[in-house]
Write an enzyme that holds these catalytic residues in place. Structure first.
Site, PDB file in Angstrom:
ATOM      1  N   THR A   1       0.689  -1.178  -0.084  1.00 22.55           N
ATOM      2  CA  THR A   1      -0.033   0.071  -0.282  1.00 22.55           C
ATOM      3  C   THR A   1       0.608   1.327   0.030  1.00 22.55           C
ATOM      4  O   THR A   1       0.396   1.936  -0.576  1.00 22.55           O
ATOM      5  CB  THR A   1      -0.933  -0.370   0.693  1.00 22.55           C
ATOM      6  OG1 THR A   1      -2.008  -1.012   1.258  1.00 22.55           O
ATOM      7  CG2 THR A   1      -1.469   1.352   1.258  1.00 22.55           C
TER       8      THR A   1
ATOM      9  N   ILE B   1       0.260  -7.249  10.353  1.00 23.83           N
ATOM     10  CA  ILE B   1       0.677  -8.209  11.334  1.00 23.83           C
ATOM     11  C   ILE B   1       1.561  -8.274  11.468  1.00 23.83           C
ATOM     12  O   ILE B   1       2.825  -8.710  12.665  1.00 23.83           O
ATOM     13  CB  ILE B   1      -0.657  -8.952  11.224  1.00 23.83           C
ATOM     14  CG1 ILE B   1      -0.252 -10.326  10.589  1.00 23.83           C
ATOM     15  CG2 ILE B   1      -1.981  -8.855  11.881  1.00 23.83           C
ATOM     16  CD1 ILE B   1      -0.350 -11.824  10.567  1.00 23.83           C
ATOM     17  N   ASP B   2       2.164  -8.055  10.153  1.00 24.53           N
ATOM     18  CA  ASP B   2       3.830  -8.948  10.034  1.00 24.53           C
ATOM     19  C   ASP B   2       4.894  -7.749  10.371  1.00 24.53           C
ATOM     20  O   ASP B   2       5.642  -8.155  11.108  1.00 24.53           O
ATOM     21  CB  ASP B   2       3.764  -8.465   8.321  1.00 24.53           C
ATOM     22  CG  ASP B   2       3.113  -9.238   7.645  1.00 24.53           C
ATOM     23  OD1 ASP B   2       3.022  -9.615   6.694  1.00 24.53           O
ATOM     24  OD2 ASP B   2       2.959 -10.270   8.588  1.00 24.53           O
TER      25      ASP B   2
ATOM     26  N   GLY C   1       3.237 -13.529   8.859  1.00 22.16           N
ATOM     27  CA  GLY C   1       5.156 -12.587   8.661  1.00 22.16           C
ATOM     28  C   GLY C   1       5.173 -12.257   7.684  1.00 22.16           C
ATOM     29  O   GLY C   1       6.276 -11.567   7.312  1.00 22.16           O
ATOM     30  N   HIS C   2       4.967 -12.853   6.214  1.00 26.51           N
ATOM     31  CA  HIS C   2       5.714 -13.175   5.543  1.00 26.51           C
ATOM     32  C   HIS C   2       7.159 -13.068   5.026  1.00 26.51           C
ATOM     33  O   HIS C   2       7.302 -14.016   5.278  1.00 26.51           O
ATOM     34  CB  HIS C   2       4.910 -11.355   4.568  1.00 26.51           C
ATOM     35  CG  HIS C   2       4.735 -11.841   2.927  1.00 26.51           C
ATOM     36  ND1 HIS C   2       5.829 -10.515   1.877  1.00 26.51           N
ATOM     37  CD2 HIS C   2       5.301 -12.767   2.111  1.00 26.51           C
ATOM     38  CE1 HIS C   2       5.553 -10.798   1.003  1.00 26.51           C
ATOM     39  NE2 HIS C   2       5.247 -11.857   0.464  1.00 26.51           N
TER      40      HIS C   2
ATOM     41  N   ARG D   1       4.877 -33.719  14.564  1.00 27.26           N
ATOM     42  CA  ARG D   1       3.338 -33.108  14.131  1.00 27.26           C
ATOM     43  C   ARG D   1       3.369 -31.455  13.867  1.00 27.26           C
ATOM     44  O   ARG D   1       4.365 -30.820  14.714  1.00 27.26           O
ATOM     45  CB  ARG D   1       2.165 -33.007  15.552  1.00 27.26           C
ATOM     46  CG  ARG D   1       1.822 -34.030  15.702  1.00 27.26           C
ATOM     47  CD  ARG D   1       1.153 -34.836  14.272  1.00 27.26           C
ATOM     48  NE  ARG D   1       0.230 -36.404  15.087  1.00 27.26           N
ATOM     49  CZ  ARG D   1       1.792 -37.175  14.550  1.00 27.26           C
ATOM     50  NH1 ARG D   1       2.789 -37.186  14.878  1.00 27.26           N
ATOM     51  NH2 ARG D   1       1.104 -38.460  14.958  1.00 27.26           N
TER      52      ARG D   1
ATOM     53  N   ARG E   1      -5.243 -13.278  12.549  1.00 27.39           N
ATOM     54  CA  ARG E   1      -5.209 -11.655  12.001  1.00 27.39           C
ATOM     55  C   ARG E   1      -7.056 -11.525  12.400  1.00 27.39           C
ATOM     56  O   ARG E   1      -7.512 -10.670  11.861  1.00 27.39           O
ATOM     57  CB  ARG E   1      -5.114 -11.945  10.043  1.00 27.39           C
ATOM     58  CG  ARG E   1      -4.226 -11.467  10.058  1.00 27.39           C
ATOM     59  CD  ARG E   1      -3.685 -11.142   8.479  1.00 27.39           C
ATOM     60  NE  ARG E   1      -5.252 -11.455   6.757  1.00 27.39           N
ATOM     61  CZ  ARG E   1      -5.131 -11.539   6.643  1.00 27.39           C
ATOM     62  NH1 ARG E   1      -3.853 -12.211   5.737  1.00 27.39           N
ATOM     63  NH2 ARG E   1      -5.820 -11.568   5.344  1.00 27.39           N
TER      64      ARG E   1
HETATM   65  O1  F6P Z   1       0.837  -9.088   5.579  1.00 26.60           O
HETATM   66  C1  F6P Z   1       0.323  -9.938   6.046  1.00 26.60           C
HETATM   67  C2  F6P Z   1      -0.402 -11.591   6.252  1.00 26.60           C
HETATM   68  O2  F6P Z   1      -1.265 -12.106   6.658  1.00 26.60           O
HETATM   69  C3  F6P Z   1       1.693 -12.093   6.104  1.00 26.60           C
HETATM   70  O3  F6P Z   1       1.893 -12.501   7.406  1.00 26.60           O
HETATM   71  C4  F6P Z   1       0.570 -12.983   5.063  1.00 26.60           C
HETATM   72  O4  F6P Z   1       1.939 -13.887   4.209  1.00 26.60           O
HETATM   73  C5  F6P Z   1      -0.332 -12.977   4.177  1.00 26.60           C
HETATM   74  O5  F6P Z   1      -0.833 -11.775   4.602  1.00 26.60           O
HETATM   75  C6  F6P Z   1      -0.846 -13.695   2.913  1.00 26.60           C
HETATM   76  O6  F6P Z   1      -2.108 -13.104   2.465  1.00 26.60           O
HETATM   77  P1  F6P Z   1      -3.240 -13.126   2.122  1.00 26.60           P
HETATM   78  O7  F6P Z   1      -3.895 -12.631   2.748  1.00 26.60           O
HETATM   79  O8  F6P Z   1      -3.968 -12.309   0.647  1.00 26.60           O
HETATM   80  O9  F6P Z   1      -3.272 -14.837   1.602  1.00 26.60           O
END
Ligand code: F6P
Length: 373
Positions: free
Chosen positions: A113, A134-135, A178-179, A291, A300
């Site tokens: 963004t 959240i990352d 956390g991407h 596991r 989220r």
């Molecule tokens: O950027 C926030 C996030 O939750 C990342 O941690 C995650 O990798 C990504 O979004 C998931 O993206 P989407 O919601 O498009 O599946």
């Protein structure tokens, strides 16, 4: 003259978005007498001119509501999917900005963004952004709203996973969002007492992790919690990953979109299934059952934490102050107890990752956590 504000939420949803919308709206309307509208579903809603009035009734009762009342999308102004094609919707966005007589467009979002917002600033629009994700990987802000809530959710999940780990003498591998940054996994891993924490910034050696787990077993603890960031990667894969990143960057420089996209898919393929593969390898190397739990979108969801409500509200009201001052082209960054307007040029395109000498890394090592290296 009454100022007119447009607000949109873009990228992944996050706790605190509605608290931020409320902070901007109540300050702008109640304190400065401004008019506010919301655009639906991110930049797409601006292109399509889908708006809702953000009057006091719309802002009432949303402080504690998860997600975003406006809806969101990952659609970019310059690459907007429309009817199976990908169009540059920038001009349509500029037209609707003007049609709504906006004095400013406020964009709540993460890294993507910030980049899109800068492009619109460069096209002459008055833009302000707030750092949401959240990352916690947005540059030049102490923290992003959404992070604290997700940290609490992931920590509580790890707390609960200890039960099955020590009851069944198992390795429990928990994947945390956390991407491509490790803030959430590192923070929740420390707070939740994980024995191993793997983050993208420190490519891991499976044998090093297995040794740590075997040592715990020899010391009477035949169970371990492994907190792994979704972007974590082995040392071997890091070499291949770096090659794919270079391929993508080279293709982007030559404006070879197809090649860049192929390289991006190759990158994502490296991450897909990483956690399951790691769990299987650890089971083979340690002879302990393993596991996997993937926390995913639970991180989220739901009401924002008190910390995120406070952060989102103060960023939102600071945004209204900047609008009143006519200060645009900036992100409202969290700075200590206050805020600081940071030019979008300095934010866009940068990702805040965990420095290898960060105090959290040092703390994790000093309490005996294995970081995969
Ligand atoms: O950027 C926030 C996030 O939750 C990342 O941690 C995650 O990798 C990504 O979004 C998931 O993206 P989407 O919601 O498009 O599946």
């Amino acid at each position: 003259m009454t100022k007119h504000i447009g607000i949109l939420t873009s990228g992944g949803d996050s706790p605190g978005l509605n608290a931020a919308i409320r902070g901007i709206g109540k300050a702008a309307h109640g304190f400065f007498g401004m008019q506010i509208i919301g655009f639906r579903d991110g930049f797409r809603g601006v292109m399509e001119n889908r708006t809702i009035p953000l009057d006091p009734a719309a802002l009432s009762g949303i402080l504690t509501v998860g997600g975003t009342i406006l809806g969101t999308s990952r659609d970019r102004p310059d690459r907007m999917p429309v009817g199976g094609k990908v169009l540059d919707a920038t001009n349509a966005i500029i037209e609707n900005y003007e049609k709504n007589h906006l004095d400013v467009l406020v964009c709540l979002g993460g890294g993507g963004t910030q980049k899109a917002a800068l492009r619109l600033k460069e096209k002459g629009l008055n833009i302000i952004t707030l750092p949401k994700t959240i990352d916690n990987d947005v540059a030049l802000t102490d923290v992003t709203f959404g992070f604290d809530t997700a940290l609490g959710i992931a920590t509580e999940a790890i707390d609960r996973l200890h039960s099955t780990a020590h009851s069944h003498h198992r390795i429990v591998v928990v994947e945390i969002m956390g991407h491509r940054a490790g803030w959430l996994a590192l923070g929740a891993g420390i707070a939740g007492g994980a024995d191993v924490i793997l983050i993208p910034e420190i490519p891991y050696d499976v044998e090093s992790i297995a040794q740590a787990i075997r040592l715990r077993a020899r010391n009477g603890k035949p169970f371990s919690i492994v907190a792994v960031a979704e972007g974590a990667i082995s040392k071997a894969d890091a070499v291949i990953y770096q090659r794919a990143v270079e391929k993508k960057e080279k293709a982007k420089q030559k404006a070879q979109r197809k090649k860049a996209k192929a390289a991006l898919i190759e990158l994502d393929q490296h991450h897909a299934g990483n956690t399951l593969r790691l769990a299987r390898e650890l089971e083979e190397l340690t002879h302990l059952e393993s596991r996997v739990t993937i926390l995913g979108y639970v991180q989220r969801g739901g009401a924002p934490s008190a910390v995120d409500r406070l952060l989102a509200t103060r960023l939102g009201t600071a945004c209204a102050d900047l609008i009143d001052q006519g200060r645009f082209g900036v992100m409202v960054a969290a700075r200590g107890e206050g805020t600081e307007p940071v030019p979008l040029e300095k934010v866009a395109g940068k990702r805040k990752t965990v420095p290898l000498d960060h105090p959290w890394v040092k703390s994790a090592r000093h309490v005996g956590t294995n970081l995969g290296d």
